[in-house]
Design an enzyme around this catalytic site. Structure first.
Site, mmCIF file in Angstrom:
data_model
loop_
_atom_site.group_PDB
_atom_site.id
_atom_site.type_symbol
_atom_site.label_atom_id
_atom_site.label_comp_id
_atom_site.label_asym_id
_atom_site.label_seq_id
_atom_site.Cartn_x
_atom_site.Cartn_y
_atom_site.Cartn_z
ATOM 1 N N GLU A 68 0.890 -1.178 0.000
ATOM 2 C CA GLU A 68 0.000 0.000 0.000
ATOM 3 C C GLU A 68 0.918 1.215 0.000
ATOM 4 O OE1 GLU A 68 -3.081 -0.654 -0.190
ATOM 5 O OE2 GLU A 68 -3.505 -2.498 0.907
ATOM 6 N N CYS A 99 -1.886 9.523 3.640
ATOM 7 C CA CYS A 99 -1.746 9.043 2.263
ATOM 8 C C CYS A 99 -2.933 9.512 1.433
ATOM 9 C CB CYS A 99 -1.635 7.528 2.245
ATOM 10 S SG CYS A 99 -2.958 6.733 3.158
HETATM 11 P P1 NDP Z 1 8.680 4.786 4.070
HETATM 12 O O1 NDP Z 1 8.423 4.130 2.780
HETATM 13 O O2 NDP Z 1 9.855 5.661 4.217
HETATM 14 O O3 NDP Z 1 8.797 3.687 5.239
HETATM 15 C C1 NDP Z 1 7.775 2.765 5.490
HETATM 16 C C2 NDP Z 1 8.350 1.574 6.237
HETATM 17 O O4 NDP Z 1 9.258 0.866 5.392
HETATM 18 C C3 NDP Z 1 9.121 1.943 7.493
HETATM 19 O O5 NDP Z 1 8.870 0.981 8.494
HETATM 20 C C4 NDP Z 1 10.559 1.863 7.016
HETATM 21 O O6 NDP Z 1 11.493 1.625 8.053
HETATM 22 C C5 NDP Z 1 10.468 0.657 6.095
HETATM 23 N N1 NDP Z 1 11.569 0.534 5.144
HETATM 24 C C6 NDP Z 1 12.288 1.521 4.572
HETATM 25 N N2 NDP Z 1 13.221 1.001 3.730
HETATM 26 C C7 NDP Z 1 13.074 -0.337 3.785
HETATM 27 C C8 NDP Z 1 13.736 -1.431 3.140
HETATM 28 N N3 NDP Z 1 14.738 -1.235 2.272
HETATM 29 N N4 NDP Z 1 13.335 -2.680 3.422
HETATM 30 C C9 NDP Z 1 12.323 -2.902 4.291
HETATM 31 N N5 NDP Z 1 11.673 -1.920 4.931
HETATM 32 C C10 NDP Z 1 12.028 -0.644 4.671
HETATM 33 O O7 NDP Z 1 7.320 5.568 4.412
HETATM 34 P P2 NDP Z 1 6.963 6.531 5.623
HETATM 35 O O8 NDP Z 1 7.113 5.802 6.924
HETATM 36 O O9 NDP Z 1 7.687 7.823 5.443
HETATM 37 O O10 NDP Z 1 5.390 6.745 5.383
HETATM 38 C C11 NDP Z 1 4.891 7.693 4.507
HETATM 39 C C12 NDP Z 1 4.425 7.066 3.207
HETATM 40 O O11 NDP Z 1 3.443 6.065 3.454
HETATM 41 C C13 NDP Z 1 3.738 8.064 2.287
HETATM 42 O O12 NDP Z 1 4.187 7.868 0.973
HETATM 43 C C14 NDP Z 1 2.267 7.693 2.401
HETATM 44 O O13 NDP Z 1 1.480 8.075 1.302
HETATM 45 C C15 NDP Z 1 2.355 6.210 2.559
HETATM 46 N N6 NDP Z 1 1.131 5.664 3.152
HETATM 47 C C16 NDP Z 1 0.292 4.882 2.379
HETATM 48 C C17 NDP Z 1 -0.914 4.422 2.888
HETATM 49 C C18 NDP Z 1 -1.856 3.576 2.083
HETATM 50 O O14 NDP Z 1 -2.788 3.004 2.671
HETATM 51 N N7 NDP Z 1 -1.684 3.443 0.787
HETATM 52 C C19 NDP Z 1 -1.331 4.779 4.245
HETATM 53 C C20 NDP Z 1 -0.359 5.574 4.964
HETATM 54 C C21 NDP Z 1 0.830 5.991 4.428
HETATM 55 P P3 NDP Z 1 12.363 2.839 8.659
HETATM 56 O O15 NDP Z 1 11.399 3.787 9.266
HETATM 57 O O16 NDP Z 1 13.232 2.138 9.639
HETATM 58 O O17 NDP Z 1 13.131 3.429 7.510
#
Ligand code: NDP
Length: 513
Positions: free
Chosen positions: A277, A311
């Site tokens: 998502e 999002c």
């Molecule tokens: P990120 O994509 O930066 O991070 C999301 C998660 O992925 C975090 O737990 C992060 O860990 C982890 N992560 C990052 N890199 C890796 C990797 N290489 N391998 C595995 N896991 C990884 O998103 P944000 O936390 O900044 O959230 C914001 C985003 O989420 C926005 O784009 C928003 O639109 C989207 N979103 C989508 C929703 C939907 O329902 N479609 C709902 C809510 C948000 P770490 O923090 O340790 O880097």
């Protein structure tokens, strides 16, 4: 949400005082039902005031991810062998515990993310309701064990059955903006479907993740069924997405990380389910026939609620030329009246953005948009008094940005929204669909126009004439929530009819007697 009773405020304030008296503690990982520590730690500070050290967490790494996967693997046979009714009982207990702890949980959510109290309470309550909804779904479908037709062959009697069965070890990786619902919802679905779980929260919200983990563990799940790890996505997260011992994954977060995970997860001996998502660039179209008071209120709420970090936030507003000035005027009136500050205080609707990187991006985007167009409101960091200790940014409305500008298509994920006049609804639709994302969208106009909008808009969750929010707000069992195109990998929505089945694989059984 819009008319809460006094008792709700008193309960939140009591819980906030309790939570604030417990700041600065260190919290472990949970692997195989046991606490686990990592050699390195990291500090968790509040975006409201970075002097507030909320807690200290384990900077888990590859070995911790591997241990968690192994524990989940060991616990899978027994969990899988339980009758589905027993799993439903376990998950209902989790949902009840979250319900019981809703105020304390919401106070932590406010301090860690910068959510106002109503947003935080909704995030937590939605989680309890999502888990209950998935339990209801499994019950309603008798555990997805369905008798099929009989083969029409003489002298031979076969019983045919379709079953949905769990995949095995499931990973949930969540973002920081709805750190409760987007972690607890998929975790509940994965577990009630019969998978065992490894959960990794975002590094900005480990405390919410820890508190959620205690709700699952205190509900008495067998050891190893639920495992909780904290640590960087780039190391611990990478292990979770590349380890061959993982059978399925639910990721919620940005497009770039989501697509990276989607591709990496496919580099295995055989296909594995990946529910990704991702982001949004959500548009609102406003017709000349719209009720402009309702349209302005809905656009304002969806553009700036949770500081534009949903999002589903409305980040593009396409309004028919004859009513553009009137709509803009109404939105500016709402912006003038906005209270910004410590979001745990009842009077404040907006809090800070979630982290230093977000605040820096806000400044960069505002500088870019000031060059490209006209900033009608906001466009600056707020630094008076104690606000200087947090990441407070003024809600920002921008006009006159050329159609070719990249920020019409890229997600900013901040309290910035852009408005443009369009010549016709068709023109508005063309621009609304001109993005790689397709999460939510909104419309204001006549009922007949709204039907046309529903038919043509390329988005998974769509609303018309809604004062509560043009593009935001979804509740389990009411509005299934999911995205198309670059916003989601499966086309099936959370809190909806087709969600929990994604955590299972079908087995067709024919028994000849
Ligand atoms: P990120 O994509 O930066 O991070 C999301 C998660 O992925 C975090 O737990 C992060 O860990 C982890 N992560 C990052 N890199 C890796 C990797 N290489 N391998 C595995 N896991 C990884 O998103 P944000 O936390 O900044 O959230 C914001 C985003 O989420 C926005 O784009 C928003 O639109 C989207 N979103 C989508 C929703 C939907 O329902 N479609 C709902 C809510 C948000 P770490 O923090 O340790 O880097």
């Amino acid at each position: 949400m819009f008319d809460p009773p006094e008792e709700l405020h008193r309960s939140y304030d009591r819980a906030l005082a309790k939570v604030k008296s417990e700041l600065g503690r260190e919290y472990p990982l949970f692997v195989g039902g046991e606490k686990r520590l990592a050699p390195e730690k990291f500090d968790d500070r509040s975006p409201i005031n970075t002097d507030w050290l909320l807690a200290r967490f384990q900077k888990g790494g590859v070995a911790d991810a591997q241990a968690a996967i192994a524990a989940a693997r060991a616990a899978f046979p027994a969990w899988n062998a339980l009758p589905w009714q027993k799993r439903v009982q376990h998950l209902r207990r989790v949902s009840e515990l979250i319900n019981r702890r809703v105020f304390e949980f919401a106070a932590i959510d406010s301090l860690e993310v910068g959510k106002n109290r109503m947003e935080a309470l909704a995030d937590v309550q939605e989680t309890a309701d999502l888990i209950a909804y998935y339990c209801n779904q499994v019950e309603r479908h008798d555990g997805y064990v369905v008798p099929m037709g009989r083969d029409p062959l003489k002298g031979f009697r076969a019983t045919n059955t379709s079953l949905l069965r769990p995949h095995g070890v499931w990973v949930v990786i969540s973002p920081w903006n709805f750190p409760v619902a987007l972690a607890g919802g998929p975790s509940g679905a994965a577990l009630v479907a019969g998978n065992t779980l490894v959960f990794k929260p975002a590094t900005d919200t480990p405390w919410v993740g820890y508190f959620l983990a205690t709700c699952f563990l205190d509900a008495g799940l067998p050891k190893g069924v639920y495992n909780f790890v904290t640590g960087p996505g780039s190391t611990l997260g990478e292990e979770l997405i590349t380890n061959a011992g993982v059978d399925g994954i639910t990721f919620t977060g940005s497009y770039d990380v989501g697509m990276h995970i989607y591709r990496s997860f496919a580099q295995s001996r055989f296909p594995r389910p990946c529910i990704a998502e991702m982001g949004g660039k959500n548009a609102v179209i406003v017709s000349r026939h719209a009720d402009l008071d309702i349209a302005a209120l809905g656009c304002y709420r969806s553009a700036f609620g949770l500081q534009g970090q949903k999002c589903s936030a409305a980040s593009r507003i396409f309004v028919e030329q004859p009513v553009k000035e009137a709509l803009t005027k109404r939105m500016l009136e709402h912006l003038e009246r906005t209270n910004i500050g410590d979001p745990t205080l009842r009077q404040n609707w907006l809090g800070p953005v979630a982290n230093a990187a977000g605040a820096k991006s806000y400044e960069n985007y505002c500088a870019e948009l000031r060059q490209a167009g006209t900033i009608l409101f906001g466009g600056r960091r707020l630094t008076q008094g104690d606000l200087a200790k947090g990441y407070f940014c003024a809600p920002t409305l921008v006009d006159n940005v050329p159609e070719s500008h990249r920020l019409w298509r890229e997600e900013m994920f901040l309290p910035i929204t852009m408005i443009a006049a369009v010549d016709s609804l068709e023109d508005g639709m063309r621009r609304a669909n001109d993005a790689d994302y397709g999460l939510t969208a909104g419309f204001y106009g006549s009922k007949r126009e709204a039907q046309w909008f529903f038919e043509h808009i390329e988005a998974g969750t769509v609303y018309a004439n809604r004062p509560q929010g043009a593009t935001t707000g979804a509740w389990p069992g009411l509005q299934p929530f999911g995205g198309w195109k670059g916003s989601g990998s499966t086309g099936k929505s959370a809190g909806g009819l087709h969600y929990v089945q994604q955590f299972m694989k079908e087995q067709s059984r024919t028994l000849v007697e």
